[in-house]
Design an enzyme around this catalytic site. Structure first.
Site, PDB file in Angstrom:
ATOM      1  N   SER A  29       0.855  -1.051  -0.120  1.00 27.85           N
ATOM      2  CA  SER A  29      -0.029   0.032   0.022  1.00 27.85           C
ATOM      3  C   SER A  29       0.925   1.501   0.073  1.00 27.85           C
ATOM      4  O   SER A  29       2.061   1.120   0.374  1.00 27.85           O
ATOM      5  CB  SER A  29      -0.795  -0.148   1.362  1.00 27.85           C
ATOM      6  OG  SER A  29      -1.321   1.190   1.598  1.00 27.85           O
ATOM      7  N   TYR A  88      -2.012  -0.305  10.448  1.00 32.54           N
ATOM      8  CA  TYR A  88      -2.228  -0.635   9.077  1.00 32.54           C
ATOM      9  C   TYR A  88      -0.763  -0.396   8.464  1.00 32.54           C
ATOM     10  O   TYR A  88      -0.300  -1.181   7.726  1.00 32.54           O
ATOM     11  CB  TYR A  88      -3.283  -0.125   8.405  1.00 32.54           C
ATOM     12  CG  TYR A  88      -3.344  -0.178   6.991  1.00 32.54           C
ATOM     13  CD1 TYR A  88      -4.020  -1.547   6.660  1.00 32.54           C
ATOM     14  CD2 TYR A  88      -3.051   0.700   5.887  1.00 32.54           C
ATOM     15  CE1 TYR A  88      -4.313  -1.760   5.318  1.00 32.54           C
ATOM     16  CE2 TYR A  88      -3.319   0.412   4.776  1.00 32.54           C
ATOM     17  CZ  TYR A  88      -3.803  -0.826   4.160  1.00 32.54           C
ATOM     18  OH  TYR A  88      -4.012  -1.139   2.855  1.00 32.54           O
TER      19      TYR A  88
END
Ligand code: ADP
Length: 252
Positions: free
Chosen positions: A142, A155
């Site tokens: 990501s 995250y």
């Protein structure tokens, strides 16, 4: 076709980038092993693959469980004899929260799927690929794997770990005919974000993060699938250990 006769295993294939990549790889000629813990959405992906003339099977698995990972790897090899492409993609997102309010259970949930799941997938698939002497692995990281993003530190930590696992494994397997790369999406359109984009386009509600979408919109999952297909193919023959941003300029 670019991926004719290739066997591709795709986790998290029941929705989003995983589903779009299943359809893209199948349309490029690959046979797809659709893996997801959601039986309904996984079977739906396989149905869509077959509707467009593709082939494959669905295997239900929780990527954070060793037995499940061994099972999908074994079934793929029993059915098709090898694994050419592994799109190690299943992941979960964190609920936005101030750092000190993140529950320990939330930390464990994020780490078990995003880090352990990616690790276990590579651990068992790389054994198969090493015996074959070839393979291409794409891990979903990501933009949060290469920088901080607000209110999702856990995250972000999990995706930094995906980047590190990718680089470490790429280093070990570079001379063994196996390429291992990471894909870094920025914002990707889902049912929820699509309505946000629509509102933005109409000049209505602008969520905090959308102005940072340099192109004024999220990515369609298909736009990520194009890069997955490229990294999976021989066109990317000199790419390994690459951390590939497909983020519409988000990190500029
Ligand atoms: P994206 O938009 O990044 O593709 P999604 O949330 O749409 O993200 O897709 C993630 C997929 O991963 C979903 O189909 C979900 O069911 C799957 N998934 C999530 N956790 C697991 C898990 N532990 N094991 C297998 N699949 C999982």
């Amino acid at each position: 076709m670019e991926l004719s006769n290739k066997i591709a295993v795709i986790t998290g294939a029941g929705s989003g980038i995983g589903r779009a990549s299943s359809l893209k790889l199948a349309s490029d000629g690959a046979t797809v092993v659709v893996v997801d813990f959601n039986k309904e959405t996984g079977e739906e992906t396989l149905k869509l693959v077959k509707e467009q003339g593709g082939e494959g099977i669905f295997i239900q698995a929780d990527v954070s469980k060793t037995e499940d990972v061994q099972n999908y790897v074994n079934k793929a090899v029993e059915t098709y004899g090898r694994i050419d492409i592994f799109f190690n993609n299943a992941g979960v997102i964190q609920k936005f929260a101030p750092f000190t309010e993140v529950e320990e259970s939330e930390f464990d949930r994020i780490m078990s799927v995003n880090v352990k799941g990616i690790f276990l997938g590579m651990k068992y698939v790389l054994k198969v690929m090493e015996a074959q002497g070839f393979g291409s692995v794409i891990n979903t990281a990501s933009t949060a794997g290469v920088r901080a993003e607000h209110s999702v530190a856990v995250y972000s930590a999990s995706k930094h770990a995906v980047v590190a696992l990718t680089k470490g494994a790429a280093l070990e397997y570079a001379k063994k005919g196996i390429r291992i790369n990471a894909l870094c999406p920025g914002g990707v359109e889902t049912a929820l974000t699509a309505s946000v984009t629509e509102q933005f386009e109409k000049g209505g509600y602008i969520p905090e993060e959308l102005p940072n979408m340099r192109m004024g919109r999220y990515a369609a999952p298909k736009e990520l699938a194009e890069m997955v297909a490229y990294l999976a193919s021989e066109k990317a023959s000199y790419m390994t250990g690459s951390i590939v941003l497909v983020d519409g300029g988000l990190t500029l």
